[in-house]
Design a protein around this motif. Structure first.
Motif, PDB file in Angstrom:
ATOM      1  N   LEU C 140      -4.303  13.416   8.925  1.00  0.00           N
ATOM      2  CA  LEU C 140      -4.219  12.071   9.479  1.00  0.00           C
ATOM      3  C   LEU C 140      -5.565  11.343   9.382  1.00  0.00           C
ATOM      4  CD1 LEU C 140      -1.539  11.198  10.464  1.00  0.00           C
ATOM      5  CD2 LEU C 140      -2.266  11.568  12.818  1.00  0.00           C
ATOM      6  N   ARG C 157      -4.744  -5.312   8.119  1.00  0.00           N
ATOM      7  CA  ARG C 157      -4.626  -5.740   9.506  1.00  0.00           C
ATOM      8  C   ARG C 157      -5.439  -4.819  10.408  1.00  0.00           C
ATOM      9  NH1 ARG C 157       0.894  -4.774  11.979  1.00  0.00           N
ATOM     10  NH2 ARG C 157       0.982  -6.976  11.448  1.00  0.00           N
ATOM     11  N   TYR C 159      -5.401  -2.979  12.787  1.00  0.00           N
ATOM     12  CA  TYR C 159      -4.883  -1.908  13.635  1.00  0.00           C
ATOM     13  C   TYR C 159      -5.856  -0.744  13.606  1.00  0.00           C
ATOM     14  CZ  TYR C 159      -0.137  -3.353  14.837  1.00  0.00           C
ATOM     15  OH  TYR C 159       0.951  -3.961  15.387  1.00  0.00           O
ATOM     16  N   PRO C 160      -5.761   0.099  14.633  1.00  0.00           N
ATOM     17  CA  PRO C 160      -6.580   1.330  14.530  1.00  0.00           C
ATOM     18  C   PRO C 160      -6.171   2.081  13.279  1.00  0.00           C
ATOM     19  CG  PRO C 160      -5.567   1.135  16.709  1.00  0.00           C
ATOM     20  CD  PRO C 160      -5.003   0.037  15.862  1.00  0.00           C
ATOM     21  N   VAL C 162      -6.123   5.108  12.458  1.00  0.00           N
ATOM     22  CA  VAL C 162      -5.285   6.291  12.677  1.00  0.00           C
ATOM     23  C   VAL C 162      -3.833   5.881  12.921  1.00  0.00           C
ATOM     24  CG1 VAL C 162      -4.825   8.247  14.160  1.00  0.00           C
ATOM     25  CG2 VAL C 162      -7.173   7.688  13.540  1.00  0.00           C
ATOM     26  N   ALA C 163      -3.677   4.786  13.613  1.00  0.00           N
ATOM     27  CA  ALA C 163      -2.326   4.318  13.877  1.00  0.00           C
ATOM     28  C   ALA C 163      -1.635   3.958  12.567  1.00  0.00           C
ATOM     29  CB  ALA C 163      -2.352   3.119  14.812  1.00  0.00           C
ATOM     30  N   LEU C 164      -2.363   3.397  11.677  1.00  0.00           N
ATOM     31  CA  LEU C 164      -1.794   3.050  10.376  1.00  0.00           C
ATOM     32  C   LEU C 164      -1.385   4.306   9.611  1.00  0.00           C
ATOM     33  CD1 LEU C 164      -3.911   0.055   9.045  1.00  0.00           C
ATOM     34  CD2 LEU C 164      -1.458   0.134   9.534  1.00  0.00           C
ATOM     35  N   ASP C 166      -0.740   7.081  10.773  1.00  0.00           N
ATOM     36  CA  ASP C 166       0.377   7.605  11.512  1.00  0.00           C
ATOM     37  C   ASP C 166       1.670   6.912  11.086  1.00  0.00           C
ATOM     38  OD1 ASP C 166       1.254   9.289  13.459  1.00  0.00           O
ATOM     39  OD2 ASP C 166       1.245   7.708  14.973  1.00  0.00           O
ATOM     40  N   LEU C 167       1.591   5.651  11.000  1.00  0.00           N
ATOM     41  CA  LEU C 167       2.763   4.872  10.639  1.00  0.00           C
ATOM     42  C   LEU C 167       3.241   5.230   9.234  1.00  0.00           C
ATOM     43  CD1 LEU C 167       4.740   2.667  11.267  1.00  0.00           C
ATOM     44  CD2 LEU C 167       3.058   0.996  10.469  1.00  0.00           C
ATOM     45  N   TRP C 169       2.853   7.951   7.681  1.00  0.00           N
ATOM     46  CA  TRP C 169       3.508   9.253   7.725  1.00  0.00           C
ATOM     47  C   TRP C 169       4.922   9.123   8.288  1.00  0.00           C
ATOM     48  CZ3 TRP C 169       0.474  14.295   8.612  1.00  0.00           C
ATOM     49  CH2 TRP C 169       1.331  15.382   8.395  1.00  0.00           C
ATOM     50  N   SER C 170       5.014   8.342   9.326  1.00  0.00           N
ATOM     51  CA  SER C 170       6.319   8.244   9.976  1.00  0.00           C
ATOM     52  C   SER C 170       7.335   7.572   9.063  1.00  0.00           C
ATOM     53  CB  SER C 170       6.196   7.500  11.302  1.00  0.00           C
ATOM     54  OG  SER C 170       6.148   6.109  11.106  1.00  0.00           O
ATOM     55  N   VAL C 171       6.882   6.556   8.362  1.00  0.00           N
ATOM     56  CA  VAL C 171       7.807   5.893   7.441  1.00  0.00           C
ATOM     57  C   VAL C 171       8.257   6.872   6.365  1.00  0.00           C
ATOM     58  CG1 VAL C 171       7.992   4.179   5.622  1.00  0.00           C
ATOM     59  CG2 VAL C 171       6.945   3.583   7.802  1.00  0.00           C
ATOM     60  N   MET C 203       2.506  -2.615   5.189  1.00  0.00           N
ATOM     61  CA  MET C 203       2.134  -2.300   6.551  1.00  0.00           C
ATOM     62  C   MET C 203       0.625  -2.298   6.691  1.00  0.00           C
ATOM     63  SD  MET C 203       4.744   0.441   7.957  1.00  0.00           S
ATOM     64  CE  MET C 203       6.261   0.550   7.082  1.00  0.00           C
ATOM     65  N   GLY C 206      -0.595  -6.081   6.086  1.00  0.00           N
ATOM     66  CA  GLY C 206      -0.171  -7.044   7.089  1.00  0.00           C
ATOM     67  C   GLY C 206       0.283  -8.316   6.416  1.00  0.00           C
TER      68      GLY C 206
END
Lengths: 209, 209, 209, 209
Positions: C140, C157, C159-160, C162-164, C166-167, C169-171, C203, C206
């Motif tokens: 990550l 964008r 965003y943090p 790590v959150a990106l 994370d996203l 990965w989730s997608v 994503m 942005g």
DNA sequence: AATGAATGAGTTTTCATTCAT
DNA sequence: CATGAATGAAAACTCATTCAT
């Protein structure tokens, strides 16, 4: 009083209905295989209701067998009670009586047999046990009596009469059971009646070597 | 290879031991009444172990019956195969064979009968079902063959031979079952053998009116 | 020494073979649904043998995931390590890398996801737990690093990172899982690759409102 | 009648309570990992009681998913049914609806996904299978309808609408799953809602190269 | 009197794990 | 090293029986 009376009759009818349902299910599934729920369903009652009429499963089963044995005894005693018949003729009528019982209710003997076979497994009240055993013994005794006379007259083979009665029952049960266990080739309509009569006669009469 | 061989033999022995235990329990309690735990206990194994040798309870039961039917078939075929015997003598030996089977293992017929009666309830593999049915049919056919000759010679009553075989089996089963169902007064030692022989002979031969 | 060496290599190969078998089975059945016996069968070994290489089921599962995460990390780090690429291009390659991983072994992500989801249930040794968590975190982090630069340059964008990561990965996981869960209408061949790339890009980048 | 009515309502409530307990446990442990005993304990009932309301474990699981899918369908259809909204606005509301579903019950999608993934393993009644498949299909169709219009107007990328709906679901599931699988750093409160909305919009709209 | 609902005590079956060979 | 065999512990499911209404 009329009310109480009707109540009592209704209660008795319900009891009979349950026993009928039980006979059906027990015959098809055996004691262990039958479930109270299934019996209740067949009687169109709730399982809980069965327990208003019978203490528990084994007691229901036992009661069923008492009823059947009573019918069997009754029929056999009718034959035994007829006076003035030759031994051989009496035996013939015995065969007929047993066949009647079977025709009237093909499941009787199956249940009775299963009962005998599984009695030890069930926690019946001593009274009930006693009742069943004594009725079975009585049926046997009565049948034995039928052979007794013939033996005394030297017409039948000199086996112990109870053993003969026993044998007849076993042959009959065998026929019925075998009948039940098969699928496929059913014997001709008269076969059972015919053979039973024959078998009884001959076993009783024995053969001259 | 010696190792593999011994392994195989041991495995087979264990399988037999389980079948023995199962025979004992099934006979006493019936299919539904018997528990895998009890069978395992009798075989001095854990319940889980049974499942190493048999897929499930019903398959174990079926295997047991295959084994018994095989033994029965074998013995009956021995009799049928003997050349140069009169029909009546053959029938006598058949009675003896069946009695042998019974003596060797009094539980055989009980189990076989129960099986026939409950087969439809069990979810056996089609192969196993087929195996059982074909063996039962075979035993019957062989017995029928024994009567065939006598009928052709006009010595036996002209029932369909299969029906005769069927009848013999049913009589025998009845005797056995009855035997089992009683406690208390066992017939004299020779009684069963004797009577069976008699019954078979007579039923086969019939009576001249 | 050559012998010892070969021994070691053989042992390692066997271990890998087990892990391969395990991957196959775990992916198809999930952790709880898979059985050691099935895995052993697939690896053409006896169940007992698995325990020579792994302490127990959960440890086997964990080891499998360590291996997969290592592969994933490796591939992602390759992308991250490439110098002189624009942020957007790096993101595109990340999508490609993830898709590579998926193509190379479609089961990887499924297992990794399941692992994450069920980790708490398993009694792993603290070391193993640590190892898994740290590798997942590392993957990550590396992905986050890929976005970091773009964010700093105001291209992505804010965003943090790590959150990106994370996203992303989730997608990706969602796509894969969904893919797996369906039968029937499979998306066009390139669809997955295409969409993943697109989704990641967007994503990350942005939208300008 | 009042009695029967209350009975029915109570029964329904109990059923719901069981489904609630099941949702909780299945989500945390997965289908195989969850035990009937645990579910029963959570519902403060005996395990046997569960079987009064559901035939077996797999049927309970399936029923749970039917319920969840119904809720999802309902919510999505609400959005689809609103007249006079621009395609983009509708998509935004779809995102909101899905997020609502998730907020209302974070476990929904996890269960639905697991179900889709494992359905083949379970021996559901054909009706139940049909019900589940058709509801999942319906949800997808409705979502597809939402995109349809935008595509026709050239506002959305000309992917097959069903594929778009599919993708949205997968992204959402991915988010949720990933969310679940992590411990530690939860995204900011609005993050999920925000991102989902964004992702859906963009995936639908596509990019002009 | 009748029953819907609940459950305790089993029963069958599975499976991770061990151990003697 | 490898494994065949065994099993303890648990899990799904059943059913006779009870009890509040």
């Amino acid at each position: 009083m009329g009310v109480a009376e009707r109540r009592a009759r209704e209660k008795e009818q319900r009891r009979e209905a349950i026993l009928d349902a039980a006979k059906e299910i027990f015959s098809r599934k055996g004691y262990q295989g039958a479930t109270m729920e299934e019996i209740a369903a067949r009687a169109e009652l709730s399982p809980a209701t069965l327990y208003l009429y019978f203490d528990n499963k084994s007691q229901l089963y036992a009661s069923l067998n008492v009823k059947m044995l009573a019918f069997l005894c009754h029929r056999v005693e009718q034959v035994a009670g007829q006076k003035g018949l030759e031994p051989l003729e009496k035996v013939r009528r015995l065969a007929q009586a047993m066949h009647d019982v079977y025709t009237f209710d093909p499941l009787i003997l199956i249940n009775v047999l299963h009962m005998q076979a599984s009695q030890e497994l069930m926690d019946l009240s001593p009274e009930l046990k006693e009742q069943i055993n004594s009725m079975a013994a009585r049926a046997l005794q009565v049948m034995a009596g039928i052979f007794q006379q013939g033996i005394e007259q030297g017409l039948f083979r000199p086996y112990p009469p109870v053993a003969l009665a026993d044998l007849v029952w076993s042959v009959f049960s065998g026929l019925v059971l075998w009948e039940e266990s098969k699928r496929g080739f059913a014997p001709e309509k008269d076969y059972l009646q015919d053979t039973l009569e024959l078998a009884i006669e001959i076993m009783a009469r024995g053969v001259s070597k």
